[in-house]
Each structure stands twice: as C-alpha cells, then as structure tokens.
Design a protein around this motif. Sequence first.
Motif, mmCIF file in Angstrom:
data_model
loop_
_atom_site.group_PDB
_atom_site.id
_atom_site.type_symbol
_atom_site.label_atom_id
_atom_site.label_comp_id
_atom_site.label_asym_id
_atom_site.label_seq_id
_atom_site.Cartn_x
_atom_site.Cartn_y
_atom_site.Cartn_z
ATOM 1 N N ILE A 90 -7.986 -2.666 -4.939
ATOM 2 C CA ILE A 90 -6.930 -2.156 -4.060
ATOM 3 C C ILE A 90 -5.591 -2.388 -4.754
ATOM 4 C CG2 ILE A 90 -5.811 -2.366 -1.812
ATOM 5 C CD1 ILE A 90 -8.671 -1.270 -1.706
ATOM 6 N N ILE A 126 -7.109 -9.498 -0.494
ATOM 7 C CA ILE A 126 -6.928 -8.122 -0.960
ATOM 8 C C ILE A 126 -8.105 -7.812 -1.878
ATOM 9 C CG2 ILE A 126 -5.462 -6.491 -2.200
ATOM 10 C CD1 ILE A 126 -3.089 -8.361 -1.531
ATOM 11 N N LYS A 127 -8.938 -6.917 -1.452
ATOM 12 C CA LYS A 127 -10.160 -6.601 -2.187
ATOM 13 C C LYS A 127 -9.860 -6.104 -3.591
ATOM 14 C CE LYS A 127 -14.496 -4.023 -1.584
ATOM 15 N NZ LYS A 127 -15.225 -3.074 -0.703
ATOM 16 N N VAL A 130 -7.360 2.330 3.071
ATOM 17 C CA VAL A 130 -7.364 0.866 3.114
ATOM 18 C C VAL A 130 -7.428 0.407 4.569
ATOM 19 C CG1 VAL A 130 -6.040 -1.220 2.619
ATOM 20 C CG2 VAL A 130 -6.096 0.649 0.952
ATOM 21 N N ASP A 178 -10.529 -4.227 3.604
ATOM 22 C CA ASP A 178 -9.937 -4.256 2.274
ATOM 23 C C ASP A 178 -8.837 -5.300 2.178
ATOM 24 O OD1 ASP A 178 -11.316 -1.852 1.145
ATOM 25 O OD2 ASP A 178 -10.253 -0.859 2.786
ATOM 26 N N HIS A 200 -6.972 -2.779 6.925
ATOM 27 C CA HIS A 200 -6.349 -4.104 6.984
ATOM 28 C C HIS A 200 -6.395 -4.646 8.399
ATOM 29 C CE1 HIS A 200 -2.478 -6.306 8.024
ATOM 30 N NE2 HIS A 200 -3.108 -7.167 7.251
ATOM 31 N N ILE A 236 0.835 -1.204 0.000
ATOM 32 C CA ILE A 236 0.000 0.000 0.000
ATOM 33 C C ILE A 236 0.870 1.254 0.000
ATOM 34 C CG2 ILE A 236 -1.607 1.375 1.401
ATOM 35 C CD1 ILE A 236 -2.977 -0.918 -0.011
ATOM 36 N N ASN A 260 -11.464 6.124 0.836
ATOM 37 C CA ASN A 260 -10.326 5.639 0.051
ATOM 38 C C ASN A 260 -9.226 5.013 0.906
ATOM 39 O OD1 ASN A 260 -11.421 6.518 -2.444
ATOM 40 N ND2 ASN A 260 -10.777 8.611 -1.962
#
Length: 394
Positions: free
Chosen positions: A220, A216-217, A174, A196, A176, A82, A172
């Motif tokens: 992403i 991991i969606k 992420v 996400d 986790h 990310i 927006n």
Amino acid sequence: MKEIYLDNAATTRVHPQVAEKMMDTMLNNYGNPSSLHRLGIRAEQAVKEVRELVAATINCQSQDIYFTSGGTEGNNMIIKGIVENKQRSRMRIITSATEHPSVLDVFSFYEEHQIEVVVLGVDEQGHIDLDELKATMNASTILVSIMGVNNELGTIQDLKAIGRIVKQANPNCVFHSDFVQGYMKIPIDVEACQLDALTMCSHKIFGPKGAGAVYIKKGINLKPLLRGGGQENNMRSGTENVPGIVGFGEAIRLRKESYLDELEAIRELRSRLIRGLEDQVEDIKVNGDPNGSPYVLNVSFNRVRGEVLLHSLEAKGIYVSTGSACSSHKKEKQYVLKAIGLLEEYKEGTIRISFSKDITKEDADETVRAIAEAVASLRLLIKARRKNKSQEKN
C-alpha cells in the motif's frame, strides 16, 4: 471523597507498571534508535520488540507496523497518505456519518478540494447499511474508512462483511479502520477482515498519551505526512518516542492474557448499570447496539441537560462525559446522535459512561444512585423554573 472514573473512552489512567517501565527507559535506555552505538542499538531493539508485539495482536507482519503519536495522527497519516499519493482526476472516498473528527474533518477537507466524498448514513444503532456501501463502491473508489468500534455509542461494525464488499467491488481500494476504541478490547484480525490499514492508540488501554501505531499492509503506497530523517521506514520521520512506545508495549503485555476474560466482566457491569438506571430513573433511552462494545454506554435523559448532569456527578466524585473529548468544544458535537436519529428532547440530556477493569459492582451501584438523585433534582429545578416563567407571563 472516593473518585469513580467513568470516562475511559476519553483516556485511561496509566498503569503503574507502565509508568515504571517508561521511567526506566527514560533514565537507562535513553539512546536515539537511529544512533549506531550501543545505546542507540539498545533503544532500537526496544522499539523492535514492541513492533513485533503489536503485529502479533492483530495478525500481521512486524514490518507493517509504524509508530505514531496516537489516533489522530494515525488516521490523518493513512487517509491523507492514500489520497495525496493518487494523481487521478476522479477519486471517490467513502466513510460513515459517525466517524471520529480526525476522520470526518479530513474527508470534509478533501470534499472542499473537489474530491468525491460519500458519507454513509447509519441506522438507529449506529450500523452502516452494507447494501448502501455496496451501491456506492465503484472503480474510482480509492479508500473506504469505517470505524471498528464507535467512540460515543460503542457500536461495532462488521469489518469482515465490509472487507468482503470492498474487495469484491474493487480489489485495489484501500480498506482502513479507526480501531482506537477497539484495540486490545475487542479481538481484531486484519487478514480475516481484509484490512489494508488500521489505527491504534496507547492511552485507551492504560498506556501513555502521545503514543500509537498504524498497520499499513505491504504494497500500500502512501505519501508521508512528515519528511526528514526517514525513520519508520520513511513513513514517519522524527526521532521515535522510545519511552512512549515502550509504555505502549507494556500496556499491551499487561492486557493480552486477560482482556478476553475482562470483556465478559465489563459486559455484566454495563448491564448492571443499565438495569439500575431503568429501575430508578424514568424517561431514559439507552443508545447504540445492545451487543456493541461493553466498554461504552451512551444514555439519554429527557428534561435534563447532559452538561449540567456531568457537573452534578463530578461534585460527587463521579466522572462521565457528554461525548467524544475531541469534539466536546465544537458546535456539532451531537453529530453522532443526529446521525442515529435520536429525538431532540433526548439529545441535550445525553452522557457517555465508559468502563474499565478498575470499576467494581459497588461503583456501578453508587453511580446509579448518584445519577437517579441528580436527574430527579434537575428535573424538579427545571419544572420550577418553567412554572415561574409561566407565572411571570401571566
């Protein structure tokens, strides 16, 4: 001498059916999943079946599952992926003070490289403050990483509430979660939690070491840690560990029908052990949330060193730990206890007992007796040493 293994949060013994399935795969389904011939296609199909199985357990699409070597790689893959994919000069990433070293050490690395890092404190049970999270969220926040089930305390974070806060503040960003200690022990729905990304691991659920997965969606964007052959849809290059993945899948199959029923049995086992300790040992403290994961019990004994107690129990065939196996050799191995504000006199005497389906009531009772005897003996020894030192001074 009978062994009572109570370090299941560190790793579990591989289930015999898992080992058998892996051996069959190594001997008979040994093709490379990237090969175009029949053996390769058969290996690819075996990997695909496990991918679909993992996806079904967390309510996501199978194409959103990527196989890894375990929790540490999975956490690094997501966090670094990310951050490295972003080109903005201002970025904020948020985590908590009680995360696994494979999360905290990565955050520390980025803090040293001028990325804004927020480490949320926790209360005495290990829960983050949702209001503090809400206050720290802003337009620059690109990642929030919060462990679902703490590996040392068993504390369960409210991932649904955290997901709502994160997405309301910044859609927006992420979200986790390191769910290594919760996967196939505590139910998880990534859609309901607005997650996400999620990290899972095989060897905590009677599967092999060296195998794990991440969710991991779709949509992403991550920068891959590894480049090469483009396996795992270019997310994780390198020939897939087919026997490990198949073993992971078999471990899931063996648990998926029974783990919810097992949850209550483990909860009663944990309560039984706590009651026994509180009845037979003075001056102890049970740490974490009483309503947390029943698989983990963190308990402190005043006037005793945890490491000495560990070895005293080991001599009796009982295996516990003093905390995370991944931080047992570090100077800061008590950072989780420090984060919950545990008094200094209790910190040194802390052990972690972690359960599995293989532990019986008789095992729990024997463990209580062994701990009570060991603590009494160690306290007498410490008292005698202090008396001798006092006499020498005089």
